[in-house]
Design a protein around this motif. Structure first.
Motif, PDB file in Angstrom:
ATOM      1  N   VAL A  22     -13.757  17.314 -25.865  1.00  0.00           N
ATOM      2  CA  VAL A  22     -14.428  18.460 -25.230  1.00  0.00           C
ATOM      3  C   VAL A  22     -15.870  18.092 -24.890  1.00  0.00           C
ATOM      4  CG1 VAL A  22     -15.166  20.841 -25.530  1.00  0.00           C
ATOM      5  CG2 VAL A  22     -12.931  20.129 -26.373  1.00  0.00           C
ATOM      6  N   GLY A  23     -16.496  17.365 -25.817  1.00  0.00           N
ATOM      7  CA  GLY A  23     -17.869  16.936 -25.578  1.00  0.00           C
ATOM      8  C   GLY A  23     -17.970  16.077 -24.332  1.00  0.00           C
ATOM      9  N   LEU A  24     -16.993  15.178 -24.188  1.00  0.00           N
ATOM     10  CA  LEU A  24     -17.011  14.285 -23.024  1.00  0.00           C
ATOM     11  C   LEU A  24     -16.853  15.059 -21.719  1.00  0.00           C
ATOM     12  CD1 LEU A  24     -15.100  11.015 -23.976  1.00  0.00           C
ATOM     13  CD2 LEU A  24     -17.469  11.284 -23.180  1.00  0.00           C
ATOM     14  N   ILE A  25     -15.989  16.068 -21.753  1.00  0.00           N
ATOM     15  CA  ILE A  25     -15.806  16.890 -20.551  1.00  0.00           C
ATOM     16  C   ILE A  25     -17.127  17.530 -20.154  1.00  0.00           C
ATOM     17  CG2 ILE A  25     -14.834  19.060 -19.700  1.00  0.00           C
ATOM     18  CD1 ILE A  25     -12.232  18.332 -20.890  1.00  0.00           C
ATOM     19  N   VAL A  26     -17.783  18.122 -21.156  1.00  0.00           N
ATOM     20  CA  VAL A  26     -19.061  18.776 -20.872  1.00  0.00           C
ATOM     21  C   VAL A  26     -20.061  17.748 -20.357  1.00  0.00           C
ATOM     22  CG1 VAL A  26     -20.980  20.076 -21.881  1.00  0.00           C
ATOM     23  CG2 VAL A  26     -18.619  20.566 -22.601  1.00  0.00           C
ATOM     24  N   TRP A  27     -20.068  16.571 -21.010  1.00  0.00           N
ATOM     25  CA  TRP A  27     -21.032  15.548 -20.624  1.00  0.00           C
ATOM     26  C   TRP A  27     -20.772  15.076 -19.192  1.00  0.00           C
ATOM     27  CZ3 TRP A  27     -20.598  10.074 -19.853  1.00  0.00           C
ATOM     28  CH2 TRP A  27     -21.842   9.434 -19.754  1.00  0.00           C
ATOM     29  N   ARG A  28     -19.479  14.810 -18.889  1.00  0.00           N
ATOM     30  CA  ARG A  28     -19.124  14.346 -17.547  1.00  0.00           C
ATOM     31  C   ARG A  28     -19.437  15.416 -16.511  1.00  0.00           C
ATOM     32  NH1 ARG A  28     -15.360  10.149 -17.048  1.00  0.00           N
ATOM     33  NH2 ARG A  28     -15.370  10.574 -14.819  1.00  0.00           N
ATOM     34  N   PHE A  30     -21.814  17.625 -16.487  1.00  0.00           N
ATOM     35  CA  PHE A  30     -23.234  17.732 -16.154  1.00  0.00           C
ATOM     36  C   PHE A  30     -23.897  16.373 -15.937  1.00  0.00           C
ATOM     37  CE2 PHE A  30     -22.251  21.663 -18.463  1.00  0.00           C
ATOM     38  CZ  PHE A  30     -22.582  22.566 -17.460  1.00  0.00           C
ATOM     39  N   ALA A  31     -23.068  15.315 -15.768  1.00  0.00           N
ATOM     40  CA  ALA A  31     -23.618  13.968 -15.614  1.00  0.00           C
ATOM     41  C   ALA A  31     -24.538  13.869 -14.390  1.00  0.00           C
ATOM     42  CB  ALA A  31     -22.490  12.946 -15.507  1.00  0.00           C
ATOM     43  N   ASP A  32     -24.181  14.573 -13.306  1.00  0.00           N
ATOM     44  CA  ASP A  32     -24.997  14.511 -12.089  1.00  0.00           C
ATOM     45  C   ASP A  32     -25.864  15.743 -11.921  1.00  0.00           C
ATOM     46  OD1 ASP A  32     -23.806  12.061 -11.500  1.00  0.00           O
ATOM     47  OD2 ASP A  32     -22.083  13.087 -10.591  1.00  0.00           O
ATOM     48  N   GLY A  33     -26.147  16.435 -13.011  1.00  0.00           N
ATOM     49  CA  GLY A  33     -27.002  17.626 -12.936  1.00  0.00           C
ATOM     50  C   GLY A  33     -26.215  18.874 -12.585  1.00  0.00           C
ATOM     51  N   MET A  34     -26.962  19.986 -12.419  1.00  0.00           N
ATOM     52  CA  MET A  34     -26.333  21.285 -12.224  1.00  0.00           C
ATOM     53  C   MET A  34     -25.783  21.467 -10.813  1.00  0.00           C
ATOM     54  SD  MET A  34     -26.137  23.111 -14.870  1.00  0.00           S
ATOM     55  CE  MET A  34     -25.959  24.795 -14.299  1.00  0.00           C
ATOM     56  N   GLY A  35     -26.421  20.844  -9.822  1.00  0.00           N
ATOM     57  CA  GLY A  35     -26.078  21.071  -8.413  1.00  0.00           C
ATOM     58  C   GLY A  35     -24.595  20.943  -8.106  1.00  0.00           C
ATOM     59  N   PRO A  36     -23.992  19.788  -8.360  1.00  0.00           N
ATOM     60  CA  PRO A  36     -22.564  19.610  -8.038  1.00  0.00           C
ATOM     61  C   PRO A  36     -21.683  20.587  -8.785  1.00  0.00           C
ATOM     62  CG  PRO A  36     -23.600  17.519  -8.658  1.00  0.00           C
ATOM     63  CD  PRO A  36     -24.599  18.581  -8.929  1.00  0.00           C
ATOM     64  N   SER A 234     -14.928  18.899  -9.631  1.00  0.00           N
ATOM     65  CA  SER A 234     -14.356  20.244  -9.686  1.00  0.00           C
ATOM     66  C   SER A 234     -13.539  20.421 -10.950  1.00  0.00           C
ATOM     67  CB  SER A 234     -13.447  20.502  -8.481  1.00  0.00           C
ATOM     68  OG  SER A 234     -14.221  20.554  -7.326  1.00  0.00           O
ATOM     69  N   ALA A 235     -12.720  19.413 -11.241  1.00  0.00           N
ATOM     70  CA  ALA A 235     -11.842  19.524 -12.406  1.00  0.00           C
ATOM     71  C   ALA A 235     -12.665  19.728 -13.671  1.00  0.00           C
ATOM     72  CB  ALA A 235     -10.985  18.270 -12.541  1.00  0.00           C
ATOM     73  N   PHE A 236     -13.688  18.895 -13.852  1.00  0.00           N
ATOM     74  CA  PHE A 236     -14.484  19.002 -15.073  1.00  0.00           C
ATOM     75  C   PHE A 236     -15.293  20.289 -15.121  1.00  0.00           C
ATOM     76  CE2 PHE A 236     -14.132  14.189 -15.313  1.00  0.00           C
ATOM     77  CZ  PHE A 236     -13.137  14.269 -16.263  1.00  0.00           C
ATOM     78  N   ALA A 237     -15.815  20.685 -13.960  1.00  0.00           N
ATOM     79  CA  ALA A 237     -16.617  21.911 -13.935  1.00  0.00           C
ATOM     80  C   ALA A 237     -15.756  23.108 -14.323  1.00  0.00           C
ATOM     81  CB  ALA A 237     -17.212  22.124 -12.540  1.00  0.00           C
ATOM     82  N   ALA A 238     -14.559  23.191 -13.729  1.00  0.00           N
ATOM     83  CA  ALA A 238     -13.678  24.318 -14.029  1.00  0.00           C
ATOM     84  C   ALA A 238     -13.222  24.255 -15.482  1.00  0.00           C
ATOM     85  CB  ALA A 238     -12.480  24.316 -13.095  1.00  0.00           C
ATOM     86  N   ALA A 239     -12.943  23.036 -15.948  1.00  0.00           N
ATOM     87  CA  ALA A 239     -12.512  22.877 -17.339  1.00  0.00           C
ATOM     88  C   ALA A 239     -13.602  23.348 -18.295  1.00  0.00           C
ATOM     89  CB  ALA A 239     -12.163  21.421 -17.616  1.00  0.00           C
ATOM     90  N   THR A 240     -14.847  22.956 -17.980  1.00  0.00           N
ATOM     91  CA  THR A 240     -15.951  23.389 -18.823  1.00  0.00           C
ATOM     92  C   THR A 240     -16.072  24.912 -18.815  1.00  0.00           C
ATOM     93  OG1 THR A 240     -17.094  21.346 -18.373  1.00  0.00           O
ATOM     94  CG2 THR A 240     -18.416  23.146 -19.252  1.00  0.00           C
ATOM     95  N   ALA A 241     -15.908  25.495 -17.634  1.00  0.00           N
ATOM     96  CA  ALA A 241     -16.001  26.960 -17.527  1.00  0.00           C
ATOM     97  C   ALA A 241     -14.924  27.618 -18.395  1.00  0.00           C
ATOM     98  CB  ALA A 241     -15.844  27.387 -16.071  1.00  0.00           C
ATOM     99  N   LEU A 242     -13.695  27.081 -18.288  1.00  0.00           N
ATOM    100  CA  LEU A 242     -12.594  27.618 -19.097  1.00  0.00           C
ATOM    101  C   LEU A 242     -12.882  27.499 -20.595  1.00  0.00           C
ATOM    102  CD1 LEU A 242      -9.166  26.565 -17.540  1.00  0.00           C
ATOM    103  CD2 LEU A 242      -9.831  28.840 -18.327  1.00  0.00           C
ATOM    104  N   ALA A 243     -13.365  26.302 -20.969  1.00  0.00           N
ATOM    105  CA  ALA A 243     -13.657  26.056 -22.382  1.00  0.00           C
ATOM    106  C   ALA A 243     -14.732  27.025 -22.870  1.00  0.00           C
ATOM    107  CB  ALA A 243     -14.109  24.618 -22.591  1.00  0.00           C
TER     108      ALA A 243
END
Lengths: 261, 330
Positions: A22-28, A30-36, A234-243
């Protein structure tokens, strides 16, 4: 010494199973900042997926709340033949794989099945549409409200309800003024659990929704699809939102959990 | 009659709990349903309230056949053994409940609730929750709640059962006074004969699902219908094949006509009361004397004394002795 060893073992286990992934998902994410992340979550597809998820979850929770409270009252307060069977059936969704649930629903409500065909001729499309997704979600989260409410209702006993009757309250007044306040925290806990389960449902919904992008795609399906299409942002952003949603609902559930249990 | 119970039968599964029970309870009376546990008295009370349905028989409340009426429509006040307080409501809202579900105007509810809280001495507790009250206070709250709807009859199931001895005694006196003030027909269940005799004007003795006797406390104590009632209402001892109250035995140190010889085994002094335990042919018997009488006899363990029932003593053939029931001697 053994105590510390066991603790360390439990922590390491959780670390590799839960914290690192889960940590890695969050890290990945926000790896390129909030914009993407914001871009990914505000795309039409993502927004629509949010919307579908919300609609399905709200319907499923509403239906399961009504069914759950009714069934719990039935199981605890009434004696009738087949009560044990009903109680066992309610737990069935926990044992059955969601994919099987989805297939079973298609067999009954699909276009070429008698029930589904009849409904479709009357303008109601169940499979590959929101009603089917709601059905699937209701099915997989069926026991959550019932199982949260039953023990509290049992512990509450029926004396207060009987007292209300002798004081002139109708069954409905008794239910509203005595039963509901008595089970409110357990009910809220059950609803939150049901909501968390409904938001995260994947298997059954994947089968019955047909995964039509911009139509029947929920957030979980969106995550999967984005990942398959190498749209990792997109996948990671949505996953983070779900988490995040899951964590918040679970926190609420923890706060609602009655003391001592 | 405020309550007429006629030929009521009730079984739980195959166990009969009430058998052809008929009881009339007059308006404005304070009646005790007295009997050993498992005698069916609570079930009878719940049938009167409509919380249980009789298998056969009828219940008439204030002239209306209530047998098939739901508890909601019977207008009875029921005080549960464990009070059944509405835990999520304040004392005020508990008492107001019956009036609120009847959609009475707010001002009327407020006036009536304050009246009742004053009656049960809980004015200061209106905003507390039941969990913040003592047992006795909860009991009084439950009573006020039941009285709020001006019931035709007030039913109390073991009203003092869950309280400690001191509070019990206080509440007993208080309930008696309350009844003298409010005059509502009241029926309460108890297994404590002292409680029944202290509080009630009328006692219904129930055992094994049947009515054994109905009457005023004095009638039942002085003229028990059978050995069961006699021994349930107070202490008894066996003298020459008869049940006699231990305080109805004349003890004499010298032989006399009609006296039965007994060997004193033990003398127990309980302040004012003195118990003399004796044996007559392998059978234990005891007499209850005042301290003065016992001292003037001057007896000690090992002495022989002569016993006979006092002139107005109630005697019943003891069960199993085979003799017919005998009327008071003398």
């Amino acid at each position: 010494m053994t105590r510390y060893l066991l603790r360390a073992l439990a922590l390491v286990y959780l670390l590799f199973l839960l914290v690192i992934p889960v940590g890695l998902i969050v890290w990945r994410t926000f790896a390129d900042g909030m914009g993407p992340v914001i871009d990914a979550l505000t795309s039409d597809e993502a927004l629509h997926a949010f919307q579908v998820t919300l609609i399905v979850a709200v319907w499923a929770v509403a239906l399961n709340t009504v069914f759950g409270v009714g069934t719990a009252v039935l199981l605890v307060r009434r004696r009738f033949p087949g009560k044990r069977l009903l109680s066992a059936l309610i737990d069935l969704p926990v044992a059955v794989s969601p994919v099987i649930v989805g297939l079973a629903l298609i067999l009954v409500y699909g276009r070429f099945a008698p029930v589904g065909g009849w409904l479709e001729r009357n303008g109601i499309q169940v499979i590959f549409s929101v009603p089917g997704m709601v059905l699937a979600t209701v099915f997989v989260s069926l026991p959550l409200v019932v199982r949260a409410v039953v023990p509290v209702l049992e512990e509450l006993g029926d004396e207060q309800e009987r007292a209300a009757h002798t004081l002139g309250a109708s069954p409905l007044q008794t239910f509203r003024r005595i039963t509901i306040p008595g089970i409110q925290w357990a009910l809220a806990y059950g609803i939150v659990l049901c909501l968390a389960r409904a938001l995260g449902e994947y298997g059954a919904v994947a089968v019955v929704s047909g995964r039509i992008v911009g139509e029947t795609q929920t957030l979980t399906l969106f995550v999967e699809e984005s990942f398959q299409n190498f749209d990792q942002t997109s996948a990671f952003a949505a996953a983070t939102a779900l988490a995040l949603i899951a964590v918040v609902t679970l926190l609420i559930a923890k706060l609602l959990r009655p003391k001592g249990t | 009659m405020a309550i007429e119970v006629c030929d009521v039968n009730k079984s739980f599964g195959t166990t009969p709990v009430l058998r052809d029970v008929s009881v009339d309870i007059s308006s404005g009376s304070l009646t005790a349903l007295l009997g050993p546990s498992g005698g069916g008295k609570s079930t009878l009370l719940r049938i009167i309230a409509g919380l249980e349905v009789p298998d056969s028989g009828t219940v008439v409340i204030s002239g209306v056949d209530a047998t098939r009426l739901s508890p909601q429509r019977r207008n009875v006040g029921f005080v549960f053994q464990h009070y059944a307080a509405f835990k999520h409501l304040t004392v005020y809202r508990n008492v107001a409940f019956g009036l609120e579900v009847r959609k009475r105007p707010k001002a009327e509810v407020r006036r009536r609730v304050h009246e009742l809280l004053e009656l049960v001495h809980l004015e200061q507790m209106a905003d507390r929750y039941p969990a913040q009250l003592s047992g006795g206070q909860r009991q009084r709250m439950a009573l006020a709640r039941a009285l709020a709807v001006e019931p035709e009859v007030l039913l109390l199931d073991e009203p003092f059962g869950a309280l400690d001895a001191q509070v019990r005694k206080e509440l007993r006196t208080w309930l008696r006074r309350l009844h003298d003030e409010v005059h509502v027909t009241t029926v309460f269940v108890t297994h404590d004969q002292e409680e029944a005799m202290d509080v009630a004007d009328e006692i219904v003795v129930l055992a094994n699902g049947a009515v054994e006797q109905v009457g005023s406390p004095d009638e039942i104590y002085d003229n028990p219908a059978n050995p069961f009632v006699m021994s349930f209402l107070g202490p008894v001892t066996n003298l020459a094949g008869h049940l006699v109250r231990p305080h109805d035995i004349d003890v004499s140190a010298t032989e006399r006509s009609g006296g039965t010889a007994a060997a004193v085994t033990r003398i127990v002094r309980l302040g004012f009361e003195v118990r003399i335990e004796m044996r007559i042919d392998e059978q234990d018997v005891w007499a209850q004397l005042t301290r003065g009488t016992a001292d003037s006899l001057g007896i000690e363990p090992g002495d022989t004394v002569y016993l006979r029932p006092s002139p107005h003593a109630k005697r019943l053939a003891s069960p199993g002795s085979g003799r017919p029931v005998q009327e008071p001697a003398g």
